[in-house]
Write a protein that holds these residues in place. Structure first.
Motif, mmCIF file in Angstrom:
data_model
loop_
_atom_site.group_PDB
_atom_site.id
_atom_site.type_symbol
_atom_site.label_atom_id
_atom_site.label_comp_id
_atom_site.label_asym_id
_atom_site.label_seq_id
_atom_site.Cartn_x
_atom_site.Cartn_y
_atom_site.Cartn_z
ATOM 1 N N TYR A 127 -4.224 2.089 4.950
ATOM 2 C CA TYR A 127 -5.360 1.834 4.052
ATOM 3 C C TYR A 127 -5.050 2.242 2.618
ATOM 4 C CZ TYR A 127 -9.194 0.148 6.931
ATOM 5 O OH TYR A 127 -10.020 -0.638 7.690
ATOM 6 N N VAL A 128 -5.417 1.363 1.687
ATOM 7 C CA VAL A 128 -5.234 1.662 0.275
ATOM 8 C C VAL A 128 -6.133 2.823 -0.150
ATOM 9 C CG1 VAL A 128 -7.003 0.076 -0.595
ATOM 10 C CG2 VAL A 128 -4.970 0.565 -1.995
ATOM 11 N N GLU A 129 -7.178 3.083 0.641
ATOM 12 C CA GLU A 129 -8.051 4.234 0.356
ATOM 13 C C GLU A 129 -7.306 5.563 0.442
ATOM 14 O OE1 GLU A 129 -10.910 0.981 1.347
ATOM 15 O OE2 GLU A 129 -8.944 1.626 2.051
ATOM 16 N N SER A 130 -6.098 5.537 0.980
ATOM 17 C CA SER A 130 -5.270 6.746 1.023
ATOM 18 C C SER A 130 -5.007 7.287 -0.377
ATOM 19 C CB SER A 130 -3.927 6.453 1.707
ATOM 20 O OG SER A 130 -4.106 6.010 3.040
ATOM 21 N N THR A 131 -5.114 6.417 -1.387
ATOM 22 C CA THR A 131 -4.908 6.872 -2.766
ATOM 23 C C THR A 131 -5.945 7.923 -3.161
ATOM 24 O OG1 THR A 131 -6.229 4.994 -3.548
ATOM 25 C CG2 THR A 131 -3.844 4.736 -3.542
ATOM 26 N N ALA A 132 -7.133 7.868 -2.557
ATOM 27 C CA ALA A 132 -8.167 8.864 -2.871
ATOM 28 C C ALA A 132 -7.709 10.245 -2.426
ATOM 29 C CB ALA A 132 -9.479 8.495 -2.188
ATOM 30 N N GLY A 133 -7.117 10.320 -1.222
ATOM 31 C CA GLY A 133 -6.597 11.590 -0.734
ATOM 32 C C GLY A 133 -5.423 12.077 -1.551
ATOM 33 N N THR A 137 0.830 -1.208 0.000
ATOM 34 C CA THR A 137 0.000 0.000 0.000
ATOM 35 C C THR A 137 0.863 1.257 0.000
ATOM 36 O OG1 THR A 137 -1.797 -1.118 1.168
ATOM 37 C CG2 THR A 137 -1.776 1.284 1.256
ATOM 38 N N LEU A 138 1.899 1.267 0.819
ATOM 39 C CA LEU A 138 2.776 2.437 0.895
ATOM 40 C C LEU A 138 3.426 2.734 -0.454
ATOM 41 C CD1 LEU A 138 4.588 1.884 4.330
ATOM 42 C CD2 LEU A 138 2.899 3.654 3.788
ATOM 43 N N LEU A 139 3.960 1.703 -1.098
ATOM 44 C CA LEU A 139 4.671 1.914 -2.359
ATOM 45 C C LEU A 139 3.725 2.326 -3.484
ATOM 46 C CD1 LEU A 139 7.245 -1.023 -2.263
ATOM 47 C CD2 LEU A 139 7.702 1.414 -1.969
ATOM 48 N N SER A 140 2.557 1.681 -3.569
ATOM 49 C CA SER A 140 1.627 2.015 -4.645
ATOM 50 C C SER A 140 1.049 3.421 -4.466
ATOM 51 C CB SER A 140 0.493 0.987 -4.709
ATOM 52 O OG SER A 140 -0.248 0.968 -3.499
ATOM 53 N N THR A 141 0.735 3.777 -3.214
ATOM 54 C CA THR A 141 0.177 5.105 -2.950
ATOM 55 C C THR A 141 1.240 6.185 -3.133
ATOM 56 O OG1 THR A 141 -1.317 4.111 -1.317
ATOM 57 C CG2 THR A 141 -1.101 6.502 -1.281
ATOM 58 N N ALA A 142 2.460 5.909 -2.667
ATOM 59 C CA ALA A 142 3.548 6.878 -2.813
ATOM 60 C C ALA A 142 3.899 7.098 -4.274
ATOM 61 C CB ALA A 142 4.778 6.397 -2.050
ATOM 62 N N ASP A 143 3.784 6.045 -5.080
ATOM 63 C CA ASP A 143 4.056 6.172 -6.509
ATOM 64 C C ASP A 143 3.060 7.125 -7.152
ATOM 65 O OD1 ASP A 143 5.260 5.518 -9.040
ATOM 66 O OD2 ASP A 143 3.534 4.236 -9.443
ATOM 67 N N ARG A 144 1.810 7.005 -6.758
ATOM 68 C CA ARG A 144 0.788 7.898 -7.314
ATOM 69 C C ARG A 144 1.010 9.335 -6.871
ATOM 70 N NH1 ARG A 144 -5.572 6.560 -8.140
ATOM 71 N NH2 ARG A 144 -6.141 8.537 -9.114
ATOM 72 N N ALA A 145 1.550 9.506 -5.657
ATOM 73 C CA ALA A 145 1.813 10.852 -5.141
ATOM 74 C C ALA A 145 3.156 11.388 -5.612
ATOM 75 C CB ALA A 145 1.779 10.831 -3.610
ATOM 76 N N LYS A 146 3.888 10.579 -6.387
ATOM 77 C CA LYS A 146 5.212 10.947 -6.896
ATOM 78 C C LYS A 146 6.181 11.241 -5.754
ATOM 79 C CE LYS A 146 3.359 12.710 -11.257
ATOM 80 N NZ LYS A 146 3.247 13.871 -12.186
ATOM 81 N N LEU A 147 6.132 10.371 -4.745
ATOM 82 C CA LEU A 147 7.010 10.514 -3.582
ATOM 83 C C LEU A 147 8.169 9.522 -3.607
ATOM 84 C CD1 LEU A 147 4.293 10.949 -0.782
ATOM 85 C CD2 LEU A 147 5.741 12.730 -1.769
ATOM 86 N N LEU A 148 8.207 8.639 -4.632
ATOM 87 C CA LEU A 148 9.286 7.665 -4.725
ATOM 88 C C LEU A 148 10.531 8.308 -5.330
ATOM 89 C CD1 LEU A 148 7.355 4.525 -6.053
ATOM 90 C CD2 LEU A 148 7.830 5.168 -3.689
ATOM 91 N N ASP A 149 11.702 7.794 -4.928
ATOM 92 C CA ASP A 149 12.941 8.327 -5.481
ATOM 93 C C ASP A 149 13.247 7.658 -6.819
ATOM 94 O OD1 ASP A 149 13.945 5.792 -4.919
ATOM 95 O OD2 ASP A 149 14.933 6.425 -3.069
ATOM 96 N N GLU A 150 14.427 7.960 -7.370
ATOM 97 C CA GLU A 150 14.780 7.440 -8.689
ATOM 98 C C GLU A 150 14.937 5.918 -8.722
ATOM 99 O OE1 GLU A 150 18.339 8.670 -6.348
ATOM 100 O OE2 GLU A 150 16.466 9.628 -6.973
ATOM 101 N N LYS A 151 15.127 5.313 -7.544
ATOM 102 C CA LYS A 151 15.251 3.856 -7.460
ATOM 103 C C LYS A 151 13.907 3.170 -7.196
ATOM 104 C CE LYS A 151 20.015 3.953 -5.734
ATOM 105 N NZ LYS A 151 20.935 3.557 -4.629
#
Length: 447
Positions: free
Chosen positions: A321-327, A276-290
């Motif tokens: 919660y995966v619902e965090s993607t809505a926010g 959930t953290l990785l998928s949601t962070a990816d949508r928020a563009k919070l992941l680094d180059e790796k």
């Protein structure tokens, strides 16, 4: 001269960052207070159904429904606050779906343990998760477990939720000839449960905010009009948490038979949270180059801490919660989103009469909808490789058929190790998988 200095001083003070800016680094993540508030409200509305569903599920274990409602709201609020203030990420937490059903219907209902012992197991799993995060072992565990088994885990929990939802609504029932069979579809409970599921699914397709909560409330209103539930009001002081607060039995949870239960709580939370953290962070563009989430350790520690604290209050495993993607889709980028969500869970404490009116068949439709979402993980499995697909199916199918998440996990690991080895692909199996498979075989043979 004095005026110039005064003006310079005033100008300097106006450039000082605000408290919210210092806490959440809003400008650094290109967001605003208004956007974060909207995101927090959005996230809350998409996951608020848990305050209706969790008390109903936990009550099946013999726990006080009002106390569980209060514990649910507080566990969610505390989890969101830790995530927001400590990790500074827009991820919201609450008692997780699937594990709450495992808690009530399997650990307490089937295995016969008290809910106090089950809470003890939740506490231990949370502490172990926290230690794994502190000592940075969790990434090694995640990397060493095959992706197909991780994907099957969520799908299996979804199927487990589905059979619980259908059983509680009377849509499926036990049969001495075929194990399960179709129930009475003409009963009002079955019809209203189906209606709840249909409404939620249709609203979700139309991207209606708070679709699950709306579906639950629509069916509750219909049941009220039919005289199936009694009106109890809307607002009141929060119910006492005394019946569940600090009632966990940690010593009882150290019994040998509880090892697989603790393992199930830990693994489901670990993989579900990481995914959930990785998928949601990816949508928020919070992941680094790796492709990694900076400070993921803090986010995992927030999740594990919330689980331990939630068990002290009287709630099952708290998870992200995966619902965090809505926010996130609404613009949330910082921990302020999670803090706003925490505030709304605290506000929800005063709506206990409304929650008390919600019947089980109304939440059954919500359970079935969540089950649909969770089984989508099966689509990512490599179906062309039978050595990956077969163990995944074993794990996913055996969870509902054995009525145990723990058994599904165990049989999936055993199947993976054996099939890979017999296929001449033992190099694909990590030492940790072989070790876990051996432990599970020993469990079935001797415990």
């Amino acid at each position: 001269m004095t005026d110039i200095r005064t003006q310079a001083s005033a100008s300097s003070s106006t450039r000082q960052p605000s408290l919210l800016e210092r806490l959440f680094k809003l400008s650094e993540r290109d967001t605003t207070v208004r956007r974060e508030i909207i995101a927090g409200v959005t996230t809350f509305l998409t996951m608020a159904y848990i305050i209706f569903v969790n008390p109903n599920i936990m009550a099946a274990a013999g726990m006080d429904k009002g106390a569980v409602f209060t514990a649910t709201c507080l566990a969610a609020a505390i989890g969101c606050l830790i995530m927001g203030l400590y990790a500074n990420y827009p991820f919201a937490l609450a008692p997780g779906m699937g594990l709450n059903a495992f808690f009530s219907f399997v650990v307490v209902g089937e295995m016969g343990y008290s809910w106090q012992v089950a809470l003890g197991a939740v506490f231990i799993s949370g502490v172990v998760f926290l230690l794994l995060s502190i000592f940075k072992v969790r990434q090694w565990i995640i990397d060493s477990i095959p992706l197909s088994l991780r994907q099957a885990l969520a799908a299996g929990v979804g199927l487990f939720l589905a059979i619980i939802a259908l059983k509680s609504a009377g849509i499926v029932t036990a049969s001495p000839a075929t194990l399960v069979t179709l129930g009475d579809l003409t009963s009002s409970d079955a019809i209203l449960a189906a209606l709840s599921f249909f409404v939620i699914s249709a609203l979700a397709y139309r991207r209606m905010l708070g679709a699950v909560m709306i579906g639950i409330l629509v069916v509750t209103v219909i049941a009220l009009a039919m005289g199936k539930v009694e009106y109890a009001g809307i607002l009141s002081a929060p119910p006492s948490m005394a019946p569940t607060f600090l009632q966990l039995d940690i010593a009882g949870a150290f019994e040998v038979g509880m090892i697989s239960v603790i393992f199930a709580f830990l693994f489901v939370d670990l993989f579900d949270t990481a995914g959930t953290l990785l998928s949601t962070a990816d949508r928020a563009k919070l992941l680094d180059e790796k492709g990694q989430l900076p400070g993921m350790g803090k986010a995992l520690m927030a999740d594990s801490s919330a689980s331990a604290v939630g068990s002290l209050l009287g709630s099952s495993t708290t998870t992200t919660y995966v619902e965090s993607t809505a926010g996130v889709a609404a613009g949330g980028r910082t921990g302020l989103t999670a803090v706003v969500c925490a505030g709304l869970f605290l506000l929800a404490l005063f709506f206990s009469p409304l929650v008390g009116m919600v019947p089980g068949y109304a939440t059954a439709g919500a359970l079935l909808y969540v089950a649909v979402l969770m089984t989508s993980g099966l689509s990512s499995i490599d179906w062309d490789d039978i050595t990956e697909a077969a163990p995944a199916v074993v794990a996913a199918v055996m969870m509902p058929l054995s009525f145990s998440i723990a058994n599904g996990i165990a049989l999936g690991f055993i199947a993976y190790a054996v099939i890979k080895t017999l296929s001449g692909r033992s190099k694909d199996v990590s030492i940790s998988v072989y070790l876990l498979a051996a432990l599970f075989v020993a469990k079935f043979m001797f415990f």
